[in-house]
Design a protein around this motif. Structure first.
Motif, PDB file in Angstrom:
ATOM      1  N   ASN A 280       0.830  -1.200   0.000  1.00 25.88           N
ATOM      2  CA  ASN A 280       0.000   0.000   0.000  1.00 25.88           C
ATOM      3  C   ASN A 280       0.871   1.258   0.000  1.00 25.88           C
ATOM      4  OD1 ASN A 280      -2.685   1.371   0.366  1.00 25.88           O
ATOM      5  ND2 ASN A 280      -1.696   2.028   2.248  1.00 25.88           N
TER       6      ASN A 280
ATOM      7  N   LEU B 177      -7.896   1.105  -7.635  1.00 22.67           N
ATOM      8  CA  LEU B 177      -7.903  -0.219  -8.257  1.00 22.67           C
ATOM      9  C   LEU B 177      -6.715  -1.061  -7.808  1.00 22.67           C
ATOM     10  CD1 LEU B 177      -8.994   0.721 -11.897  1.00 22.67           C
ATOM     11  CD2 LEU B 177     -10.386  -0.258 -10.074  1.00 22.67           C
ATOM     12  N   LEU B 178      -5.537  -0.445  -7.710  1.00 23.38           N
ATOM     13  CA  LEU B 178      -4.368  -1.195  -7.268  1.00 23.38           C
ATOM     14  C   LEU B 178      -4.506  -1.661  -5.827  1.00 23.38           C
ATOM     15  CD1 LEU B 178      -1.441   0.848  -8.868  1.00 23.38           C
ATOM     16  CD2 LEU B 178      -2.166  -1.456  -9.460  1.00 23.38           C
ATOM     17  N   ARG B 179      -5.072  -0.819  -4.986  1.00 22.22           N
ATOM     18  CA  ARG B 179      -5.262  -1.224  -3.595  1.00 22.22           C
ATOM     19  C   ARG B 179      -6.232  -2.393  -3.483  1.00 22.22           C
ATOM     20  NH1 ARG B 179      -5.654   4.650  -0.531  1.00 22.22           N
ATOM     21  NH2 ARG B 179      -3.405   4.940  -0.242  1.00 22.22           N
ATOM     22  N   ILE B 180      -7.305  -2.354  -4.247  1.00 23.29           N
ATOM     23  CA  ILE B 180      -8.248  -3.471  -4.208  1.00 23.29           C
ATOM     24  C   ILE B 180      -7.566  -4.755  -4.659  1.00 23.29           C
ATOM     25  CG2 ILE B 180     -10.315  -4.412  -5.324  1.00 23.29           C
ATOM     26  CD1 ILE B 180     -11.534  -1.679  -5.290  1.00 23.29           C
ATOM     27  N   ALA B 181      -6.804  -4.675  -5.766  1.00 25.34           N
ATOM     28  CA  ALA B 181      -6.110  -5.870  -6.258  1.00 25.34           C
ATOM     29  C   ALA B 181      -5.114  -6.400  -5.234  1.00 25.34           C
ATOM     30  CB  ALA B 181      -5.403  -5.548  -7.579  1.00 25.34           C
ATOM     31  N   VAL B 182      -4.364  -5.489  -4.601  1.00 17.29           N
ATOM     32  CA  VAL B 182      -3.361  -5.910  -3.614  1.00 17.29           C
ATOM     33  C   VAL B 182      -4.029  -6.546  -2.404  1.00 17.29           C
ATOM     34  CG1 VAL B 182      -1.692  -5.028  -1.935  1.00 17.29           C
ATOM     35  CG2 VAL B 182      -1.566  -4.316  -4.325  1.00 17.29           C
TER      36      VAL B 182
ATOM     37  N   LEU C  71      -6.984  -7.977  -2.120  1.00 18.88           N
ATOM     38  CA  LEU C  71      -7.575  -9.266  -2.453  1.00 18.88           C
ATOM     39  C   LEU C  71      -6.501 -10.345  -2.604  1.00 18.88           C
ATOM     40  CD1 LEU C  71     -10.414  -8.344  -5.001  1.00 18.88           C
ATOM     41  CD2 LEU C  71     -10.668  -9.187  -2.665  1.00 18.88           C
ATOM     42  N   THR C  72      -5.385  -9.983  -3.247  1.00 24.80           N
ATOM     43  CA  THR C  72      -4.307 -10.955  -3.426  1.00 24.80           C
ATOM     44  C   THR C  72      -3.730 -11.388  -2.087  1.00 24.80           C
ATOM     45  OG1 THR C  72      -3.759  -9.958  -5.558  1.00 24.80           O
ATOM     46  CG2 THR C  72      -2.104 -11.375  -4.551  1.00 24.80           C
TER      47      THR C  72
ATOM     48  N   VAL D 159     -13.350 -17.896  -4.321  1.00 31.83           N
ATOM     49  CA  VAL D 159     -13.076 -17.134  -5.542  1.00 31.83           C
ATOM     50  C   VAL D 159     -14.265 -17.205  -6.495  1.00 31.83           C
ATOM     51  CG1 VAL D 159     -11.609 -16.994  -7.581  1.00 31.83           C
ATOM     52  CG2 VAL D 159     -10.583 -17.377  -5.342  1.00 31.83           C
TER      53      VAL D 159
ATOM     54  N   GLY E  68     -19.223 -10.478  -8.077  1.00 36.73           N
ATOM     55  CA  GLY E  68     -18.686  -9.367  -8.861  1.00 36.73           C
ATOM     56  C   GLY E  68     -19.508  -9.074 -10.102  1.00 36.73           C
TER      57      GLY E  68
END
Length: 373
Positions: free
Chosen positions: A112, A143-148, A150-151, A168, A175
């Motif tokens: 983050n 968008l990057l924070r959401i992806a990070v 979730l990963t 998933v 989704g």
């Protein structure tokens, strides 16, 4: 007393607890010192290379390492120390799961912080922070924070033994449902991301879109706001904005100008030929201009029409108006000196002489009739 001591310490001797405490202290010191050493090493590298090249990646790494939480290192060190002991299987399992969660939290904090610094140092580093495109920073960070997140969440759950396949799949179905419900919002969201990445315009640009024209004041997640020439604020959704052709006048390096004028039909031919050369000299003498052409293009119904093209070496509209005014005044002076008259729409009625002759017998007959009466 001995039984109470054995129960309190899980049947582990005091010497083993002291070894665990020592392992905890050593682990904490090693991780803390290693983090500090890496930060100092990267800062020294940045200072050495600063005069040679701009290493913004190094700045991102240093800023990311600065996000290391010492209390998380302490908790991890305690877990390392406890792992040196012989504990019940269920306790060891819970400690292992807690360690995975702590590592996941620290990785999420690093990522983050790295995303924020990357946006500040790498993406458009030359842009003034006050004029930074909000679509770039807000949307991409979101968008990057959401992806990070979730990963990291899925990785932690997988290491904890959770079957993430069904999770998933449920996320995918949910989704899709959310995407249908928020179709308009998501459309504007991705449109703002497109504006941020492709940059058809930025804050401070003067643009024209359909019947809207004004200076861009703000590019948000859903809308873009313009300040019109008359002063009011114009708001339009990013999706609708990208559907129309956008004319960006801020990025115009020079302005092509075409104008026409007409002179009367009775102008002598030699003066018509001379006028093109006169217009060329006027434009070449005008400031910030590049002459292109000036021609007598057509014989119109009420004028002899000229077409003139030149380039203004400035994108400022006020400069264009000043130069065009100068050219118009000089053109009027040149035409007045040569006796050339500018044409305006007129209609000339030509009456043939035969018409007058044919009316005489009628008039004579009328006079004879009146005399006989």
């Amino acid at each position: 007393m001995m039984l109470l001591q054995d129960w309190f310490m899980f049947g582990i001797s005091l010497e083993d607890w002291l070894h665990a405490l020592l392992a905890t202290v050593v682990s904490f010191l090693v991780m803390d010192l290693l983090t500090r050493f890496l930060m100092r090493l990267m800062k020294r590298r940045m200072s050495v290379l600063h005069l040679i090249t701009k290493r913004r990646v190094d700045e991102v790494i240093v800023g990311t390492l600065a996000g290391t939480k010492r209390f998380l290192l302490l908790l991890l060190s305690i877990l390392i120390g406890l792992n040196t002991l012989t504990l019940p299987a269920i306790v060891e399992l819970r400690l292992s799961q807690l360690g995975i969660i702590l590592i996941g939290i620290q990785i999420a904090i690093w990522l983050n912080r790295g995303i924020n610094i990357w946006m500040e140092k790498v993406v458009d580093p030359e842009v003034d922070p006050e004029l930074r495109n909000a679509a770039t920073t807000t949307t991409m960070v979101f968008l990057l924070r959401i992806a990070v997140m979730l990963t990291v969440l899925l990785a932690v759950l997988a290491n904890l033994g959770v079957n993430i396949t069904a999770f998933v799949a449920s996320l995918g179905i949910g989704g899709i449902a959310i995407a249908f419900a928020l179709q308009a919002i998501l459309s504007d969201l991705f449109a703002s991301l497109s504006i941020g990445l492709d940059k058809p315009f930025e804050v401070g640009d003067f643009i024209v879109v359909d019947d809207l024209l004004g200076t861009v004041e703000y590019v948000g997640i859903r809308t873009t706001r313009l300040r019109s020439l008359s002063g009011e604020q114009l708001v339009r959704s990013n999706t609708e904005l990208l559907k129309s052709p956008i004319r960006n006048y801020k990025r115009m390096s020079e302005r092509r100008v075409l104008f026409n004028f007409g002179i009367t039909h009775d102008t002598p031919v030699d003066k018509i030929a001379e006028l093109s050369a006169t217009v060329r000299k006027i434009i070449e003498d005008a400031p910030s201009t590049r002459y292109d052409r000036a021609h007598f293009v057509r014989i119109g119904p009420s004028s002899l029409e000229f077409e003139v093209v030149y380039y203004l070496l400035s994108r400022e509209y006020t400069v264009y108006m000043d130069v065009q005014q100068h050219i118009n005044l000089e053109l009027m002076r040149a035409c007045a000196e040569r006796g050339i008259v500018f044409a305006h729409p007129t209609t000339t009625l030509h009456v043939p002489s035969e018409v007058h002759l044919s009316t005489r017998p009628v008039a004579d007959a009328a006079r004879r009739k009146s005399a006989n009466a």
